[in-house]
Design a protein around this motif. Structure first.
Motif, PDB file in Angstrom:
ATOM      1  N   GLU A 157      19.138  14.071  37.675  1.00  0.00           N
ATOM      2  CA  GLU A 157      18.071  12.312  37.543  1.00  0.00           C
ATOM      3  C   GLU A 157      17.482  12.067  38.460  1.00  0.00           C
ATOM      4  N   GLN A 205      17.312  22.033  29.944  1.00  0.00           N
ATOM      5  CA  GLN A 205      15.486  20.972  30.396  1.00  0.00           C
ATOM      6  C   GLN A 205      14.475  21.676  28.960  1.00  0.00           C
ATOM      7  N   ARG A 216      16.053  14.604  27.292  1.00  0.00           N
ATOM      8  CA  ARG A 216      14.393  13.001  27.069  1.00  0.00           C
ATOM      9  C   ARG A 216      14.636  12.255  28.669  1.00  0.00           C
ATOM     10  N   LYS A 217      16.070  12.511  29.313  1.00  0.00           N
ATOM     11  CA  LYS A 217      16.297  11.712  29.667  1.00  0.00           C
ATOM     12  C   LYS A 217      15.744  12.313  31.330  1.00  0.00           C
ATOM     13  N   ARG A 253      13.330  14.413  30.780  1.00  0.00           N
ATOM     14  CA  ARG A 253      11.650  14.568  31.576  1.00  0.00           C
ATOM     15  C   ARG A 253      10.989  13.484  31.568  1.00  0.00           C
ATOM     16  N   GLU A 254      11.367  12.725  30.880  1.00  0.00           N
ATOM     17  CA  GLU A 254      10.314  11.066  31.154  1.00  0.00           C
ATOM     18  C   GLU A 254      10.913  10.596  32.442  1.00  0.00           C
ATOM     19  N   ARG A 255      11.165  11.112  33.442  1.00  0.00           N
ATOM     20  CA  ARG A 255      11.086  10.589  34.681  1.00  0.00           C
ATOM     21  C   ARG A 255       9.939  10.630  35.555  1.00  0.00           C
ATOM     22  N   GLU A 256      10.122   9.135  35.910  1.00  0.00           N
ATOM     23  CA  GLU A 256       8.584   8.211  36.518  1.00  0.00           C
ATOM     24  C   GLU A 256       7.901   9.614  37.821  1.00  0.00           C
ATOM     25  N   LEU A 268       8.349  13.222  38.227  1.00  0.00           N
ATOM     26  CA  LEU A 268       9.806  14.978  37.702  1.00  0.00           C
ATOM     27  C   LEU A 268      10.205  15.495  38.940  1.00  0.00           C
TER      28      LEU A 268
END
Length: 271
Positions: A99, A115, A146-147, A149-152, A154
């Protein structure tokens, strides 16, 4: 009044022992979290995270503590042992590192990494495994996906796979076709490079199992996969060995354009 938490149990792991010892020495010296942070060049909250096991200190932090406390190389050696010892909580720590990653380099030989997996592909793999609750395991993997992929921001991702991954009909033709479509789309993302090692390339160092190198802001860590588990690698020299292994496998891999064409070739077989 600030909340004063109980120290970690030092018997759980070397990382817990190191965190416990950091707090023990700070309190023995009559230092606050802020004062300790000034010694090692960190914020008060960072020191608190070290002592609670939420974050892991670096070599420079330990060197500065040894200098301030007059403990020789005690804290530095303890950090070395923590990195080398088995960590029963390695899976949770791996997720934290993923993360926080700014770059991830992975090799996979038998399946598409999580991923990039579709839900049906995930389900087929879970059903083929030994999960007691398939639905719960699928939901957990999707949530983790999802966690990431949804990072501000990448991470830059380089993925090397064996050609055999494309030929494995996981979940049947329909599932595999949808998976290859999604994989081909991922190959056009600006932060993703995906390459394949042809089966004709023969043996290479990836045959020992999947692994990844995770680039953090200040250092690299690695993970080596294994049946029913894996190993988190934090020692700098061991991480360098994984870098060398990744480079040697990459030397046998197809360029990006040829790798895209290879995926399209296998897609045609499932159409």
């Amino acid at each position: 009044m600030p909340i004063v938490r109980e120290p970690l149990d030092p018997k759980i792991s070397m990382w817990h022992f190191l965190a416990f010892f950091m707090r023990f020495w700070r309190e023995r010296m009559g230092m606050s979290l802020t004062q300790c942070g000034q010694v090692i060049g960190c914020q008060r909250s960072t020191v608190s995270n070290f002592e609670s096991g939420r974050r892991r200190p670096h070599d420079d932090h330990m060197r500065l503590l040894d200098k301030h406390y007059g403990t020789g190389v005690l804290f530095q050696v303890m950090l070395w042992f923590a990195r080398m010892a088995h960590d029963p909580d390695w899976g949770r720590q791996l997720i934290k590192y993923e993360e926080q990653a700014i770059a991830i380099r992975s090799y996979h030989g038998h399946s598409i990494p999580r991923q990039f997996q579709t839900e049906d592909y995930i389900r087929a793999l879970v059903e083929a495994g030994s999960a007691e609750d398939v639905q719960a395991e699928v939901a957990e993997r999707l949530a983790r996906q999802r966690k990431l992929r949804e990072r501000e921001r990448l991470p830059f991702t380089i993925l090397i796979m064996d050609e055999s991954v494309l030929g494995s009909c996981v979940g049947g033709a329909d599932v595999m076709r949808a998976q290859l479509v999604q994989l081909r789309q991922a190959m056009d993302l600006p932060n993703v490079i995906i390459r394949f090692v042809r089966s004709s390339a023969g043996a290479h160092e990836g045959f020992d199992g999947p692994f990844q190198i995770i680039g953090l802001e200040s250092r690299d860590v690695a993970y080596a996969g294994a049946q029913n588990g894996g190993r988190l690698i934090e020692g700098p020299w061991k991480v360098r060995e994984m870098w060398s292994r990744f480079d040697r496998i990459g030397a046998k891999a197809l360029p990006e354009d040829a790798s895209r064409a290879l995926v399209e070739q296998y897609l045609e077989q499932h159409t």
